[in-house]
Design an enzyme around this catalytic site. Structure first.
Site, PDB file in Angstrom:
ATOM      1  N   LYS A  22       1.107  -1.100   0.169  1.00 54.15           N
ATOM      2  CA  LYS A  22       0.192  -0.324   0.028  1.00 54.15           C
ATOM      3  C   LYS A  22       0.991   1.495   0.295  1.00 54.15           C
ATOM      4  O   LYS A  22       0.641   1.915  -1.023  1.00 54.15           O
ATOM      5  CB  LYS A  22      -0.672   0.091   1.072  1.00 54.15           C
ATOM      6  N   ASN A  23       1.876   1.195   0.824  1.00 56.18           N
ATOM      7  CA  ASN A  23       2.658   2.865   0.797  1.00 56.18           C
ATOM      8  C   ASN A  23       3.488   2.517  -0.141  1.00 56.18           C
ATOM      9  O   ASN A  23       4.135   3.335  -0.325  1.00 56.18           O
ATOM     10  CB  ASN A  23       2.879   2.195   2.030  1.00 56.18           C
ATOM     11  N   ARG A  96      -5.285  10.717   4.343  1.00 57.22           N
ATOM     12  CA  ARG A  96      -3.804  12.072   4.095  1.00 57.22           C
ATOM     13  C   ARG A  96      -2.891  11.706   3.033  1.00 57.22           C
ATOM     14  O   ARG A  96      -2.508  12.671   3.017  1.00 57.22           O
ATOM     15  CB  ARG A  96      -3.599  11.904   5.343  1.00 57.22           C
ATOM     16  N   CYS A 120      -5.407  13.324  12.626  1.00 62.74           N
ATOM     17  CA  CYS A 120      -5.982  11.703  12.477  1.00 62.74           C
ATOM     18  C   CYS A 120      -6.079  11.452  13.596  1.00 62.74           C
ATOM     19  O   CYS A 120      -5.261  11.483  14.813  1.00 62.74           O
ATOM     20  CB  CYS A 120      -5.456  10.529  11.265  1.00 62.74           C
ATOM     21  N   ARG A 125      -0.160  14.928  13.215  1.00 62.71           N
ATOM     22  CA  ARG A 125       0.483  14.727  11.936  1.00 62.71           C
ATOM     23  C   ARG A 125       0.580  15.633  10.783  1.00 62.71           C
ATOM     24  O   ARG A 125       0.182  15.492   9.996  1.00 62.71           O
ATOM     25  CB  ARG A 125      -0.170  13.208  10.867  1.00 62.71           C
ATOM     26  N   PRO A 126       1.262  16.449  11.365  1.00 61.62           N
ATOM     27  CA  PRO A 126       1.559  17.654  11.021  1.00 61.62           C
ATOM     28  C   PRO A 126       2.083  17.917   8.797  1.00 61.62           C
ATOM     29  O   PRO A 126       2.742  16.228   9.369  1.00 61.62           O
ATOM     30  CB  PRO A 126       2.644  18.612  11.108  1.00 61.62           C
ATOM     31  N   ILE A 127       2.195  18.369   8.286  1.00 66.16           N
ATOM     32  CA  ILE A 127       3.403  18.294   6.569  1.00 66.16           C
ATOM     33  C   ILE A 127       3.814  19.309   6.969  1.00 66.16           C
ATOM     34  O   ILE A 127       4.921  20.057   5.463  1.00 66.16           O
ATOM     35  CB  ILE A 127       2.225  17.967   5.806  1.00 66.16           C
ATOM     36  N   ASP A 128       4.250  20.075   7.580  1.00 67.22           N
ATOM     37  CA  ASP A 128       5.542  20.912   7.931  1.00 67.22           C
ATOM     38  C   ASP A 128       6.684  20.985   7.069  1.00 67.22           C
ATOM     39  O   ASP A 128       7.367  21.482   6.193  1.00 67.22           O
ATOM     40  CB  ASP A 128       5.781  21.737   9.061  1.00 67.22           C
ATOM     41  N   GLN A 129       6.831  19.604   7.000  1.00 65.04           N
ATOM     42  CA  GLN A 129       7.744  19.353   6.265  1.00 65.04           C
ATOM     43  C   GLN A 129       8.224  19.089   5.112  1.00 65.04           C
ATOM     44  O   GLN A 129       8.863  19.482   4.343  1.00 65.04           O
ATOM     45  CB  GLN A 129       8.850  17.903   7.510  1.00 65.04           C
ATOM     46  N   ASP A 308       4.053   0.635  11.931  1.00 66.70           N
ATOM     47  CA  ASP A 308       3.010  -0.291  11.535  1.00 66.70           C
ATOM     48  C   ASP A 308       2.338  -1.753  12.198  1.00 66.70           C
ATOM     49  O   ASP A 308       1.306  -2.278  11.536  1.00 66.70           O
ATOM     50  CB  ASP A 308       3.271   0.386   9.734  1.00 66.70           C
ATOM     51  N   ILE A 330       7.075   7.317  17.321  1.00 70.82           N
ATOM     52  CA  ILE A 330       6.819   8.013  16.236  1.00 70.82           C
ATOM     53  C   ILE A 330       5.569   8.679  15.990  1.00 70.82           C
ATOM     54  O   ILE A 330       5.099   9.571  15.972  1.00 70.82           O
ATOM     55  CB  ILE A 330       6.485   6.715  14.739  1.00 70.82           C
ATOM     56  N   ARG A 400      -9.042  -0.520   4.899  1.00 66.53           N
ATOM     57  CA  ARG A 400      -7.555   0.506   3.734  1.00 66.53           C
ATOM     58  C   ARG A 400      -6.845  -0.340   3.720  1.00 66.53           C
ATOM     59  O   ARG A 400      -5.821   0.550   2.103  1.00 66.53           O
ATOM     60  CB  ARG A 400      -7.513   1.706   4.846  1.00 66.53           C
TER      61      ARG A 400
HETATM   62  N1  EPU Z   1       5.732  14.936  10.651  1.00 65.51           N
HETATM   63  C1  EPU Z   1       6.179  16.150  11.293  1.00 65.51           C
HETATM   64  N2  EPU Z   1       6.009  17.256  10.253  1.00 65.51           N
HETATM   65  C2  EPU Z   1       6.017  16.645   8.616  1.00 65.51           C
HETATM   66  C3  EPU Z   1       5.598  15.623   8.995  1.00 65.51           C
HETATM   67  C4  EPU Z   1       5.956  14.116   9.375  1.00 65.51           C
HETATM   68  O1  EPU Z   1       5.897  16.743  12.362  1.00 65.51           O
HETATM   69  O2  EPU Z   1       5.626  17.138   8.066  1.00 65.51           O
HETATM   70  C5  EPU Z   1       6.191  13.612  12.320  1.00 65.51           C
HETATM   71  C6  EPU Z   1       4.221  13.159  12.224  1.00 65.51           C
HETATM   72  O3  EPU Z   1       3.275  13.674  12.701  1.00 65.51           O
HETATM   73  C7  EPU Z   1       5.045  12.102  12.159  1.00 65.51           C
HETATM   74  C8  EPU Z   1       6.258  11.913  12.561  1.00 65.51           C
HETATM   75  O4  EPU Z   1       6.624  12.779  11.790  1.00 65.51           O
HETATM   76  O5  EPU Z   1       5.271  11.785  14.836  1.00 65.51           O
HETATM   77  C9  EPU Z   1       6.260  10.495  11.358  1.00 65.51           C
HETATM   78  O6  EPU Z   1       5.671  10.985  10.433  1.00 65.51           O
HETATM   79  P1  EPU Z   1       5.665  10.743   8.540  1.00 65.51           P
HETATM   80  O7  EPU Z   1       5.089  12.020   7.754  1.00 65.51           O
HETATM   81  O8  EPU Z   1       7.082   9.647   8.633  1.00 65.51           O
HETATM   82  O9  EPU Z   1       4.586   9.192   8.932  1.00 65.51           O
HETATM   83  P2  EPU Z   1       3.509   9.641   6.968  1.00 65.51           P
HETATM   84  O10 EPU Z   1       4.671   9.779   5.605  1.00 65.51           O
HETATM   85  O11 EPU Z   1       2.003  10.192   7.265  1.00 65.51           O
HETATM   86  C10 EPU Z   1       3.396   7.172   6.553  1.00 65.51           C
HETATM   87  C11 EPU Z   1       3.307   5.866   6.318  1.00 65.51           C
HETATM   88  C12 EPU Z   1       2.428   5.496   7.283  1.00 65.51           C
HETATM   89  C13 EPU Z   1       3.255   4.901   9.203  1.00 65.51           C
HETATM   90  C14 EPU Z   1       4.383   6.317   9.226  1.00 65.51           C
HETATM   91  C15 EPU Z   1       5.720   6.009   9.391  1.00 65.51           C
HETATM   92  C16 EPU Z   1       2.283   5.963   4.071  1.00 65.51           C
HETATM   93  C17 EPU Z   1       1.251   7.052   3.040  1.00 65.51           C
HETATM   94  N3  EPU Z   1       1.903   6.174   5.650  1.00 65.51           N
HETATM   95  O12 EPU Z   1       3.136   8.028   6.747  1.00 65.51           O
HETATM   96  O13 EPU Z   1       1.930   4.281   7.246  1.00 65.51           O
HETATM   97  O14 EPU Z   1       3.002   5.095  10.001  1.00 65.51           O
HETATM   98  O15 EPU Z   1       4.300   6.317   7.554  1.00 65.51           O
HETATM   99  O16 EPU Z   1       5.774   4.659   9.363  1.00 65.51           O
HETATM  100  O17 EPU Z   1       3.778   6.286   3.580  1.00 65.51           O
HETATM  101  C18 EPU Z   1      -0.184   2.521   8.012  1.00 65.51           C
HETATM  102  O18 EPU Z   1       0.407   1.848   6.816  1.00 65.51           O
HETATM  103  O19 EPU Z   1      -0.850   2.280   8.915  1.00 65.51           O
HETATM  104  C19 EPU Z   1       0.711   4.335   8.057  1.00 65.51           C
HETATM  105  C20 EPU Z   1      -0.269   5.292   9.410  1.00 65.51           C
END
Ligand code: EPU
Length: 423
Positions: A22-23, A96, A120, A125-129, A308, A330, A400
């Site tokens: 999926k990811n 997301r 969520c 889970r912000p997207i600031d990065q 996960d 995480i 999902r």
């Molecule tokens: N974070 C920030 N700022 C950002 C982005 C992330 O502070 O701009 C923080 C998040 O809040 C979190 C940490 O960084 O605390 C890691 O988050 P990450 O961005 O790595 O997670 P993601 O990319 O949103 C993906 C997977 C998730 C998986 C995580 C961690 C996809 C589509 N989703 O999410 O998958 O848990 O990486 O490995 O690739 C799942 O499949 O059940 C799932 C939730």
């Protein structure tokens, strides 16, 4: 709403095949936006999240379909240059990962309007990065009316140093950098196999990426990309979940297509718990011991133990001998399965981001409710072991991210079925 109805106690035996990841599928489908023409992806899992990504792409004006009949694992994404570069709130709020279109859109079409994902169930889970990375490549970014609006006539290579290691953030910026003018150096990147897989696809399309899978990725921007044909790698989290199913049931199962190098941390923990794990015949075999032993788990970024798989290992620890300390590093709210596991008789105490699990001799079946994707898997795993009947409701969470998990478990000998909601 559908539910899963199961009776615990059967040992699982046999072979099971893992579906596509999926990811990996989600960013790879989004990457098709980077080239004119039709890209073809095979081994794409038939999941609700994949259907949502196809819908996001169709909403923009792409052709994005799963082929029917004999080729159900094949998806085609066609882009003809005339698209509306917008991902609306209605879709982003259901998934997301829709935000993964942001990087490709701004790189290819010079503008994007993508709804902010919001929080969520498992965390803020912000997207600031993601935004920091795109700004470093020269995108002009504004937040208005709940949307991220990004513009750039031509992105320019730059240095991006992520403050937080982020999987989809790394992917979004990588997909933007491939069409930026000049060299981009991305530091403190996530190292998940899904990122290597995305880079593999982008390089097949004509991108020039080095270092994916390590913490520093270098990209030499190119002027254009071509469509691609690619088979998605197997899902390591589904594979890990099936290994735990073998372990918790006391069985012996070959999980076919599971890639050992993607599952080192999970295999180490299962071995420590007493299971015999062997790489064989294109997969991984898990043979469970008579009695499982408690192990401690700390989730970290890849190659550490994946968040996960935390909920699934916790289900296993509920019936292992001894006490296990599980730290979730995480996401801030990823213990929602705990109150549901309590309903099955588990002994778990939460202290901040740590759960202390004391193994019990027996779990007993009960109605429980899935709260998120991996939580739903953990409840089904616990139900495999619980005495009597367990009903897991809200299985739309399961759908999902797992392709027909109940059928795969039933083929291994589990007493499990889906009860369809009345129309
Ligand atoms: N974070 C920030 N700022 C950002 C982005 C992330 O502070 O701009 C923080 C998040 O809040 C979190 C940490 O960084 O605390 C890691 O988050 P990450 O961005 O790595 O997670 P993601 O990319 O949103 C993906 C997977 C998730 C998986 C995580 C961690 C996809 C589509 N989703 O999410 O998958 O848990 O990486 O490995 O690739 C799942 O499949 O059940 C799932 C939730």
């Amino acid at each position: 709403m559908d539910k899963i109805v199961m009776k615990g106690g059967a040992e699982l035996h046999g072979e099971v095949v893992v579906s596509g990841a999926k990811n990996a599928a989600l960013p790879i489908l989004a990457s098709a936006l980077l080239a004119d023409g039709t890209s073809t992806f095979r081994n794409v899992p038939d999941l609700a999240d994949v259907a949502t990504m196809l819908k996001v792409l169709r909403t923009m004006g792409c052709g994005a379909e799963r082929l029917t009949a004999r080729k159900k694992d094949v998806c085609e994404v066609g882009v003809n240059g005339h698209i509306t570069p917008e991902a609306p709130y209605d879709l982003v709020k259901t998934m997301r990962a829709s935000v993964l279109v942001l990087g490709p859109l701004v790189a290819r079409f010079g503008r994007a309007r993508v709804s902010m994902p919001g929080g969520c169930a498992i965390g803020a889970r912000p997207i600031d990065q993601h935004l920091k990375g795109l700004k470093a490549l020269g995108a002009d970014i504004h937040l208005t009316e709940g949307y991220v609006e990004a513009r750039a006539k031509q992105l320019k290579g730059g240095t991006v140093n992520f403050d937080v290691i982020t999987v989809t953030g790394t992917e979004n910026v990588l997909m933007a950098a491939v069409l930026a003018k000049g060299r981009t150096i991305m530091e403190n990147c996530a190292r998940e196999p899904e990122i290597e897989e995305l880079a593999r696809v982008l390089n097949k399309m004509g991108a020039r990426i080095e270092g994916a899978g390590t913490s520093v990725i270098t990209v030499e921007g190119v002027e254009g990309l071509k469509p691609v044909e690619h088979a998605i790698l197997p899902d390591r989290i589904e594979a890990g979940t099936l290994l735990v199913a073998a372990a918790i049931s006391g069985g012996n199962v070959l999980v076919k297509h599971a890639v050992p190098e993607h599952l080192d941390a999970v295999m180490d923990k299962l071995r420590e718990a007493g299971c015999t794990l062997t790489a064989e015949a294109g997969g991984i075999r898990c043979k469970a011991p008579r009695t499982l032993t408690s192990v401690n788990i700390t989730t970290t970024e890849h190659p550490g133990f994946p968040t996960d798989m935390q909920a699934q290992l916790m289900a296993l620890m509920c019936v292992s001998q001894g006490t296990s300390v599980i730290s979730e590093n995480i996401f801030e709210n990823r213990f929602m399965h705990v109150p549901e596991l309590h309903r099955l008789g588990a002994d778990i105490t939460i202290q901040g981001h740590t759960a202390v699990v004391k193994g019990v001799k027996h779990l007993s079946g009960a109605p429980v409710m899935a709260t998120d994707l991996r939580a739903s898997a953990s409840l089904i795993l616990a139900g495999l072991r619980a005495e009597g009947r367990t009903d897991v409701s809200r299985v739309y969470h399961l759908d999902r991210g797992y392709e027909r998990l109940e059928r795969k478990l039933r083929a291994l000998g589990a007493d499990i079925r889906r009860v369809k909601a009345k129309a």
